[in-house]
Write a protein that holds these residues in place. Structure first.
Motif, mmCIF file in Angstrom:
data_model
loop_
_atom_site.group_PDB
_atom_site.id
_atom_site.type_symbol
_atom_site.label_atom_id
_atom_site.label_comp_id
_atom_site.label_asym_id
_atom_site.label_seq_id
_atom_site.Cartn_x
_atom_site.Cartn_y
_atom_site.Cartn_z
ATOM 1 N N THR A 19 -16.995 -10.727 15.889
ATOM 2 C CA THR A 19 -15.519 -10.534 15.456
ATOM 3 C C THR A 19 -14.795 -11.125 14.443
ATOM 4 O O THR A 19 -15.230 -11.827 13.105
ATOM 5 C CB THR A 19 -15.130 -11.681 16.661
ATOM 6 N N ALA A 20 -13.440 -10.009 14.327
ATOM 7 C CA ALA A 20 -12.588 -10.113 13.105
ATOM 8 C C ALA A 20 -10.976 -10.715 13.365
ATOM 9 O O ALA A 20 -10.872 -9.934 13.788
ATOM 10 C CB ALA A 20 -13.525 -9.470 11.832
ATOM 11 N N VAL A 21 -11.236 -11.330 12.120
ATOM 12 C CA VAL A 21 -9.894 -11.476 11.859
ATOM 13 C C VAL A 21 -9.234 -10.867 10.855
ATOM 14 O O VAL A 21 -10.431 -11.066 9.026
ATOM 15 C CB VAL A 21 -8.881 -12.975 11.397
ATOM 16 N N VAL A 22 -8.764 -9.476 10.486
ATOM 17 C CA VAL A 22 -7.667 -9.831 9.399
ATOM 18 C C VAL A 22 -6.479 -9.686 8.701
ATOM 19 O O VAL A 22 -5.479 -9.578 9.583
ATOM 20 C CB VAL A 22 -8.647 -7.347 9.708
ATOM 21 N N PHE A 23 -6.663 -9.616 7.351
ATOM 22 C CA PHE A 23 -5.438 -10.264 6.316
ATOM 23 C C PHE A 23 -5.708 -8.273 5.743
ATOM 24 O O PHE A 23 -6.581 -8.241 5.227
ATOM 25 C CB PHE A 23 -5.867 -10.873 5.562
ATOM 26 N N ALA A 24 -3.906 -7.757 6.055
ATOM 27 C CA ALA A 24 -4.366 -6.202 5.995
ATOM 28 C C ALA A 24 -2.876 -5.992 5.719
ATOM 29 O O ALA A 24 -2.316 -5.919 6.011
ATOM 30 C CB ALA A 24 -5.405 -5.316 6.519
ATOM 31 N N TYR A 25 -2.691 -4.275 4.412
ATOM 32 C CA TYR A 25 -1.473 -4.332 3.840
ATOM 33 C C TYR A 25 -2.052 -2.359 2.887
ATOM 34 O O TYR A 25 -3.211 -2.621 2.880
ATOM 35 C CB TYR A 25 -1.229 -4.515 3.382
ATOM 36 N N HIS A 26 -0.831 -1.673 2.879
ATOM 37 C CA HIS A 26 -1.582 -0.019 2.381
ATOM 38 C C HIS A 26 -2.771 0.499 3.155
ATOM 39 O O HIS A 26 -2.843 0.209 4.257
ATOM 40 C CB HIS A 26 -2.081 -0.831 0.960
ATOM 41 N N ASN A 52 9.192 -4.421 2.677
ATOM 42 C CA ASN A 52 10.238 -4.773 1.435
ATOM 43 C C ASN A 52 11.132 -3.576 1.473
ATOM 44 O O ASN A 52 10.761 -2.644 1.606
ATOM 45 C CB ASN A 52 9.741 -4.898 0.540
ATOM 46 N N PRO A 53 12.552 -3.692 2.229
ATOM 47 C CA PRO A 53 13.875 -2.662 2.082
ATOM 48 C C PRO A 53 14.122 -2.025 0.634
ATOM 49 O O PRO A 53 13.968 -0.913 0.107
ATOM 50 C CB PRO A 53 14.754 -3.131 2.844
ATOM 51 N N ALA A 54 12.991 -3.053 -0.380
ATOM 52 C CA ALA A 54 13.661 -2.705 -1.276
ATOM 53 C C ALA A 54 12.564 -1.574 -2.337
ATOM 54 O O ALA A 54 12.538 -1.732 -3.359
ATOM 55 C CB ALA A 54 14.520 -3.706 -2.604
ATOM 56 N N GLU A 55 11.388 -2.112 -1.513
ATOM 57 C CA GLU A 55 10.421 -0.986 -1.830
ATOM 58 C C GLU A 55 10.294 0.203 -1.573
ATOM 59 O O GLU A 55 10.280 0.637 -0.427
ATOM 60 C CB GLU A 55 9.165 -2.084 -1.543
ATOM 61 N N THR A 56 9.293 1.149 -2.538
ATOM 62 C CA THR A 56 9.617 1.922 -2.148
ATOM 63 C C THR A 56 7.821 2.550 -1.029
ATOM 64 O O THR A 56 7.388 2.548 -1.540
ATOM 65 C CB THR A 56 9.671 3.510 -2.772
ATOM 66 N N ILE A 57 8.463 2.822 -0.013
ATOM 67 C CA ILE A 57 6.985 2.903 1.204
ATOM 68 C C ILE A 57 6.200 3.947 0.839
ATOM 69 O O ILE A 57 6.899 4.807 2.177
ATOM 70 C CB ILE A 57 7.337 2.326 2.264
ATOM 71 N N TRP A 58 5.242 4.330 0.432
ATOM 72 C CA TRP A 58 4.901 5.474 0.214
ATOM 73 C C TRP A 58 3.100 5.664 0.449
ATOM 74 O O TRP A 58 2.577 6.491 0.918
ATOM 75 C CB TRP A 58 4.533 5.981 -1.298
ATOM 76 N N PHE A 59 3.099 4.117 1.116
ATOM 77 C CA PHE A 59 1.455 4.360 1.993
ATOM 78 C C PHE A 59 1.436 4.137 3.265
ATOM 79 O O PHE A 59 2.814 4.237 3.742
ATOM 80 C CB PHE A 59 0.934 2.947 0.992
#
Length: 321
Positions: A19-26, A52-59
């Motif tokens: 089992t795992a807890v995962v911290f993840a983004y991108h 973040n609405p001020a960030e370009t979300i390209w990922f």
């Protein structure tokens, strides 16, 4: 007669899953979560960030992936929050993984993982510890970087190294292009290293911080161009922050211009780039950026307020200043 033992065996197998807890983004977070699932790791919870609405979300979106797989996600602003600590304590995970999560995880949280806590970092540690390692590597003109799976420790990117994979940085690669290579490298590292991590046989290599480097985050203002610098340095800045990042920018004639695409001029000729002034100029309907060493960038795409500026339009604006 055989159904009951078969069901019991399956139940026992499911109960023995890691089992795992995962911290993840991108995008790295998305690919690594998929890899954990493919290797049979049971993900009890994913901790991620609100976009973040001020960030370009390209990922790619970690939240969207988890919805597809029925994995619970939460987005606390502080990974050290007592309620999060209590939640993970109740889960009692075998492992904690961090894949491009943007906050440091406190030691007390890491200790809740019964069999280890691991991070995937976008450099060849111990070089380029810290924030935005891909951008820093391109900015400094590196010819290669990579991804590292390592144990998490109190200091950022300081734990023992489990595995590394190098990727090339070609002369004209932007940070965006290099990040695409690292996303693949991260998936490969995790896929091949997981079996030894899960069975406890992984060999841990020393992470000698005295042989490395640490860098902090970058702000859009850090993309301001100093045209007195050599052309290679200006070009590296462009490559490091080229769109979808905020971009290298300059201010002339009362306007702010962002370089969208450019190439380093490798051969100077008397007809187009010899004796160019520092900064933007137009020669034979081509935009150039003159630098301190007498060399120049051929600016293929120049932007103002998100719109492409033509060579003729720029020439008029420069003439009016």
């Amino acid at each position: 007669m055989w159904c009951k033992p078969y069901l019991n065996t399956r139940k026992a197998t499911e109960m023995s899953r890691h089992t795992a807890v995962v911290f993840a983004y991108h995008s790295v977070g998305v690919r690594c979560i998929k890899t954990l699932l493919a290797r049979g790791v049971q993900i009890a919870l994913v901790v991620t960030h609100e976009d973040n609405p001020a960030e370009t979300i390209w990922f790619e979106s970690v939240v969207d992936l988890c919805k597809e797989h029925g994995i619970e996600t939460i987005t606390p602003s502080d990974p050290a929050a007592p309620e999060l600590m209590e939640r993970i304590k109740q889960i009692a995970p075998d492992y904690i993984f961090s894949f491009y999560y943007r906050h440091m995880l406190p030691t007390a949280l890491l200790e809740l993982a019964k069999r280890g806590a691991y991070n995937l970092h976008g450099s060849l540690l111990p070089k380029y510890r810290g924030r935005v390692p891909v951008n820093w590597a391109v900015l400094h003109g590196e010819t290669e970087t990579g991804a590292t799976l390592h144990e998490m420790a109190a200091k950022p990117d300081a734990g023992g190294i489990i595995a590394q994979t190098a990727v090339p940085i070609l002369p004209d690669d932007t940070a965006f292009e290099v990040f695409g290579k690292l996303t693949v490298a991260a998936e490969q590292i995790l896929w091949f290293a997981l079996p030894s991590v899960l069975d406890g046989s992984a060999k841990v290599l020393a992470n000698d911080l005295s042989k490395g480097s640490y860098f902090g985050g970058r702000k859009p203002e850090d993309g301001r161009i100093d045209w007195s610098l050599p052309a290679q340095q200006v070009y590296n800045l462009h490559r490091a922050v080229a769109p979808p990042y905020p971009g290298a920018f300059t201010e002339m004639a009362g306007n702010t211009y962002v370089i969208g695409k450019a190439r380093l001029v490798t051969k100077l000729t008397s007809n187009n780039t010899a004796n160019l002034p520092q900064g933007l100029s137009v020669v034979d309907n081509v935009i150039f950026g003159g630098c301190g060493d007498g060399r120049a960038l051929h600016i293929i795409e120049l932007l103002m307020n998100g719109k492409v500026v033509s060579a003729s339009s720029l020439q008029q604006q420069l003439a009016a200043q």
